[in-house]
Enzyme design. Structure first.
Site, PDB file in Angstrom:
ATOM      1  N   LYS A  47      40.163  42.262  28.942  1.00  0.00           N
ATOM      2  CA  LYS A  47      39.185  41.188  28.688  1.00  0.00           C
ATOM      3  C   LYS A  47      38.714  41.246  27.227  1.00  0.00           C
ATOM      4  CE  LYS A  47      39.267  39.294  32.690  1.00  0.00           C
ATOM      5  NZ  LYS A  47      40.016  38.046  32.847  1.00  0.00           N
ATOM      6  N   SER A  76      34.167  38.729  31.290  1.00  0.00           N
ATOM      7  CA  SER A  76      33.431  39.510  32.288  1.00  0.00           C
ATOM      8  C   SER A  76      32.327  40.308  31.609  1.00  0.00           C
ATOM      9  CB  SER A  76      34.431  40.460  32.957  1.00  0.00           C
ATOM     10  OG  SER A  76      33.761  41.437  33.707  1.00  0.00           O
ATOM     11  N   TYR A 124      41.595  47.228  32.770  1.00  0.00           N
ATOM     12  CA  TYR A 124      41.218  45.842  33.099  1.00  0.00           C
ATOM     13  C   TYR A 124      40.179  45.331  32.098  1.00  0.00           C
ATOM     14  CZ  TYR A 124      38.596  42.021  35.173  1.00  0.00           C
ATOM     15  OH  TYR A 124      37.947  40.830  35.353  1.00  0.00           O
TER      16      TYR A 124
HETATM   17  P1  NAD Z   1      41.733  35.813  41.882  1.00  0.00           P
HETATM   18  O1  NAD Z   1      42.686  36.936  41.965  1.00  0.00           O
HETATM   19  O2  NAD Z   1      41.218  35.244  43.152  1.00  0.00           O
HETATM   20  O3  NAD Z   1      42.361  34.614  41.035  1.00  0.00           O
HETATM   21  C1  NAD Z   1      43.253  34.842  39.965  1.00  0.00           C
HETATM   22  C2  NAD Z   1      44.497  33.992  40.212  1.00  0.00           C
HETATM   23  O4  NAD Z   1      45.404  34.180  39.122  1.00  0.00           O
HETATM   24  C3  NAD Z   1      45.233  34.379  41.492  1.00  0.00           C
HETATM   25  O5  NAD Z   1      45.392  33.217  42.297  1.00  0.00           O
HETATM   26  C4  NAD Z   1      46.578  34.928  41.002  1.00  0.00           C
HETATM   27  O6  NAD Z   1      47.619  34.609  41.905  1.00  0.00           O
HETATM   28  C5  NAD Z   1      46.721  34.239  39.656  1.00  0.00           C
HETATM   29  N1  NAD Z   1      47.533  34.970  38.670  1.00  0.00           N
HETATM   30  C6  NAD Z   1      47.437  36.264  38.301  1.00  0.00           C
HETATM   31  N2  NAD Z   1      48.349  36.561  37.369  1.00  0.00           N
HETATM   32  C7  NAD Z   1      49.056  35.423  37.127  1.00  0.00           C
HETATM   33  C8  NAD Z   1      50.142  35.090  36.276  1.00  0.00           C
HETATM   34  N3  NAD Z   1      50.729  36.001  35.500  1.00  0.00           N
HETATM   35  N4  NAD Z   1      50.595  33.814  36.294  1.00  0.00           N
HETATM   36  C9  NAD Z   1      50.035  32.897  37.094  1.00  0.00           C
HETATM   37  N5  NAD Z   1      49.029  33.146  37.926  1.00  0.00           N
HETATM   38  C10 NAD Z   1      48.541  34.399  37.941  1.00  0.00           C
HETATM   39  O7  NAD Z   1      40.524  36.279  40.948  1.00  0.00           O
HETATM   40  P2  NAD Z   1      39.119  35.600  40.659  1.00  0.00           P
HETATM   41  O8  NAD Z   1      38.077  36.470  41.252  1.00  0.00           O
HETATM   42  O9  NAD Z   1      39.152  34.154  40.993  1.00  0.00           O
HETATM   43  O10 NAD Z   1      39.035  35.799  39.093  1.00  0.00           O
HETATM   44  C11 NAD Z   1      39.388  34.773  38.193  1.00  0.00           C
HETATM   45  C12 NAD Z   1      39.203  35.263  36.779  1.00  0.00           C
HETATM   46  O11 NAD Z   1      37.856  35.658  36.593  1.00  0.00           O
HETATM   47  C13 NAD Z   1      40.045  36.487  36.414  1.00  0.00           C
HETATM   48  O12 NAD Z   1      40.458  36.341  35.072  1.00  0.00           O
HETATM   49  C14 NAD Z   1      39.086  37.633  36.547  1.00  0.00           C
HETATM   50  O13 NAD Z   1      39.443  38.712  35.726  1.00  0.00           O
HETATM   51  C15 NAD Z   1      37.805  36.984  36.074  1.00  0.00           C
HETATM   52  N6  NAD Z   1      36.600  37.643  36.584  1.00  0.00           N
HETATM   53  C16 NAD Z   1      36.435  37.814  37.928  1.00  0.00           C
HETATM   54  C17 NAD Z   1      35.301  38.450  38.413  1.00  0.00           C
HETATM   55  C18 NAD Z   1      35.126  38.705  39.888  1.00  0.00           C
HETATM   56  O14 NAD Z   1      34.326  39.578  40.246  1.00  0.00           O
HETATM   57  N7  NAD Z   1      35.806  37.989  40.778  1.00  0.00           N
HETATM   58  C19 NAD Z   1      34.320  38.882  37.513  1.00  0.00           C
HETATM   59  C20 NAD Z   1      34.501  38.667  36.150  1.00  0.00           C
HETATM   60  C21 NAD Z   1      35.656  38.048  35.698  1.00  0.00           C
HETATM   61  C1  WQD Z   2      28.695  46.408  43.020  1.00  0.00           C
HETATM   62  C2  WQD Z   2      27.788  47.578  43.330  1.00  0.00           C
HETATM   63  C3  WQD Z   2      28.914  49.703  43.497  1.00  0.00           C
HETATM   64  C4  WQD Z   2      31.291  48.771  47.014  1.00  0.00           C
HETATM   65  C5  WQD Z   2      33.439  44.971  39.595  1.00  0.00           C
HETATM   66  C6  WQD Z   2      34.287  45.128  38.368  1.00  0.00           C
HETATM   67  C7  WQD Z   2      33.829  44.210  37.288  1.00  0.00           C
HETATM   68  C8  WQD Z   2      33.713  42.773  37.786  1.00  0.00           C
HETATM   69  C9  WQD Z   2      33.036  42.658  39.112  1.00  0.00           C
HETATM   70  C10 WQD Z   2      35.610  41.519  37.033  1.00  0.00           C
HETATM   71  C11 WQD Z   2      28.117  48.832  42.529  1.00  0.00           C
HETATM   72  C12 WQD Z   2      28.315  49.304  44.821  1.00  0.00           C
HETATM   73  C13 WQD Z   2      30.401  48.696  45.945  1.00  0.00           C
HETATM   74  C14 WQD Z   2      30.979  49.625  48.106  1.00  0.00           C
HETATM   75  C15 WQD Z   2      28.917  50.227  47.019  1.00  0.00           C
HETATM   76  N1  WQD Z   2      34.987  42.151  37.939  1.00  0.00           N
HETATM   77  N2  WQD Z   2      29.248  49.417  45.949  1.00  0.00           N
HETATM   78  N3  WQD Z   2      29.791  50.304  48.062  1.00  0.00           N
HETATM   79  O1  WQD Z   2      31.384  47.434  40.211  1.00  0.00           O
HETATM   80  O2  WQD Z   2      29.745  45.646  39.497  1.00  0.00           O
HETATM   81  O3  WQD Z   2      32.106  45.238  39.222  1.00  0.00           O
HETATM   82  O4  WQD Z   2      33.533  43.616  40.033  1.00  0.00           O
HETATM   83  O5  WQD Z   2      35.434  41.414  35.869  1.00  0.00           O
HETATM   84  O6  WQD Z   2      34.723  44.319  36.255  1.00  0.00           O
HETATM   85  O7  WQD Z   2      34.183  46.473  37.924  1.00  0.00           O
HETATM   86  O8  WQD Z   2      31.163  45.269  41.513  1.00  0.00           O
HETATM   87  O9  WQD Z   2      31.140  44.719  43.892  1.00  0.00           O
HETATM   88  O10 WQD Z   2      32.522  46.685  43.124  1.00  0.00           O
HETATM   89  O11 WQD Z   2      30.045  46.859  43.095  1.00  0.00           O
HETATM   90  O12 WQD Z   2      27.868  50.872  47.035  1.00  0.00           O
HETATM   91  O13 WQD Z   2      31.727  49.757  49.053  1.00  0.00           O
HETATM   92  O14 WQD Z   2      27.962  47.938  44.705  1.00  0.00           O
HETATM   93  O15 WQD Z   2      28.766  51.074  43.285  1.00  0.00           O
HETATM   94  O16 WQD Z   2      26.918  49.471  42.226  1.00  0.00           O
HETATM   95  P1  WQD Z   2      31.060  46.014  40.074  1.00  0.00           P
HETATM   96  P2  WQD Z   2      31.315  45.863  42.970  1.00  0.00           P
END
Ligand code: NAD
Ligand code: WQD
Length: 341
Positions: free
Chosen positions: A154, A125, A150
């Site tokens: 990572k 991330s 969190y």
């Molecule tokens: P998500 O929650 O939709 O998908 C994650 C999946 O992992 C879920 O289906 C959950 O049931 C499964 N899971 C969690 N812990 C588990 C375990 N111990 N064993 C087996 N399954 C397990 O999330 P996502 O948005 O698809 O994110 C996927 C990956 O990408 C994550 O590692 C997340 O940290 C990373 N990521 C997401 C974002 C985002 O904004 N969505 C941003 C950056 C990184």
């Molecule tokens: C985006 C922008 C908020 C909600 C998070 C995690 C990050 C990554 C992605 C996994 C920000 C603003 C939000 C609301 C708002 N996940 N906002 N009103 O904060 O960039 O990142 O998700 O790795 O680790 O921290 O994403 O979508 O929460 O916010 O004004 O109700 O929108 O302040 O500027 P963020 P977000």
């Protein structure tokens, strides 16, 4: 060519499974369904015409994870999405996050090594960069002290993979996602936020459709042109495609190092108000929003330098902000008609 996708019923995982299948890979999913539904497997099949393998396993269970690898001896690569991802929850329950996200990875790597599977793509991330000093942020930017447990998982996970590649027959690609949004055009898969969404886009679409009364815009006193915070939003299908390329790269021995890292963003930053404007423009829906104080722990601005990913992976995000907003809106409307699971 069989790929194990952990977290494959989740948001990004499910879109990646579809792209892998459409590129000719066979997929087996492991997910414990803690944040997704088994019915996602049916919907993946509806899109691709191919049913992926699915095993409900909690990766923190070392015995069950090892047993999985004993039963599957033809996997060539792993894409590891499975993790807990709610930043606020991780502050409240740090040990849950460290245990889930790190024990899973350790069990997975041990299973891979024993089974002789040499390739892992890891969901990292942009949160590992914190608030970067220089923008757009490159892969060389220093990793800053984590702002949440969190984010810390990572950072540690990246190091676990890197250290493992030094001594084992394992290669890693660390993909640092910026802000994934939108859904598959079929609207059969997408993000299923449980409860009140923390993320901006689901909060916008839920407000627009009437599930929430008003969107709070967190802060208008940032050092940005309109005062609201800036992020690099990327469409989930663009993101999913990069995973197929990463797997191809490892299988075709194109990796330059045993561990490589890539920024996955569009390279363009949009402020919260710009996102709202785009949403209102493409949907013709007026959004009810109010400006409130900053959200604690938020960074001011971040967007990716994607030069390295574009060049090395031959990949570029294609969808722009308007298309992404429309995609998110179509998904919200489709969700209205669905009864989940
Ligand atoms: P998500 O929650 O939709 O998908 C994650 C999946 O992992 C879920 O289906 C959950 O049931 C499964 N899971 C969690 N812990 C588990 C375990 N111990 N064993 C087996 N399954 C397990 O999330 P996502 O948005 O698809 O994110 C996927 C990956 O990408 C994550 O590692 C997340 O940290 C990373 N990521 C997401 C974002 C985002 O904004 N969505 C941003 C950056 C990184
Ligand atoms: C985006 C922008 C908020 C909600 C998070 C995690 C990050 C990554 C992605 C996994 C920000 C603003 C939000 C609301 C708002 N996940 N906002 N009103 O904060 O960039 O990142 O998700 O790795 O680790 O921290 O994403 O979508 O929460 O916010 O004004 O109700 O929108 O302040 O500027 P963020 P977000």
């Amino acid at each position: 060519m069989k790929i194990l996708v952990t977290g494959g019923t989740g948001y990004i995982g499910s879109h990646t499974v579809v792209e892998l299948q459409q590129s000719g890979y066979e997929v087996v999913i492991i997910d414990n369904l803690s944040n997704s539904y088994a019915s996602v497997v049916d919907n993946i099949e509806k899109i691709s015409g191919i049913r992926p393998g699915f095993e409900k396993i909690d990766l923190t269970d070392i015995g069950k994870t090892a047993n999985f690898f004993n039963r599957h001896n033809n996997i060539v690569g792993v894409i590891h999405f499975a993790a807990l991802k709610a930043v606020g929850e991780s502050v409240q329950e740090p040990l849950l996050y460290y245990r889930n996200n790190l024990n899973s990875l350790i069990n997975l790597l041990e299973g891979m090594i024993k089974a002789g599977i040499p390739n892992i793509v890891f969901s990292s991330s942009c949160t590992v960069y914190g608030q970067p000093d220089e923008l757009p942020v490159t892969e060389q930017a220093p990793i800053q002290k984590a702002w949440s447990p969190y984010a810390h998982t990572k950072q540690i996970a990246e190091e676990i993979i890197e250290n493992t590649t030094k001594v084992e027959n394992v290669k890693g690609i660390l993909l640092r996602y910026f802000n994934p949004i939108g859904a598959h055009e079929s609207v059969l898969i997408g993000e299923l936020p449980i409860g009140v969404p923390n993320n901006l886009i689901p909060f916008i679409t839920q407000t627009a459709i009437g599930k929430r009364e008003v969107l709070s815009v967190f802060g208008e006193d940032y050092n940005t042109p309109d005062g609201t915070a800036i992020r690099d939003y990327i469409h989930v299908v663009d993101l999913a495609k990069a995973h197929v390329i990463a797997i191809d790269r490892m299988l075709n021995d194109k990796s330059k190092d045993k561990v490589e890292m890539f920024n996955l963003g569009t390279g363009n930053g949009f402020s919260v108000l710009e996102v709202i404007n785009s949403f209102e423009k493409v949907t013709d829906v007026k959004l009810n929003y109010k400006i409130v104080d900053r959200r604690s722990g938020d960074i001011e601005k971040v967007w990716a330098n994607t030069t390295y990913a574009n060049r090395e992976l031959g990949w570029k995000a294609e969808k722009g902000i308007d298309e992404m907003m429309l995609s998110a809106w179509n998904w919200e409307k489709a969700l209205q008609k669905k009864t989940w699971p």
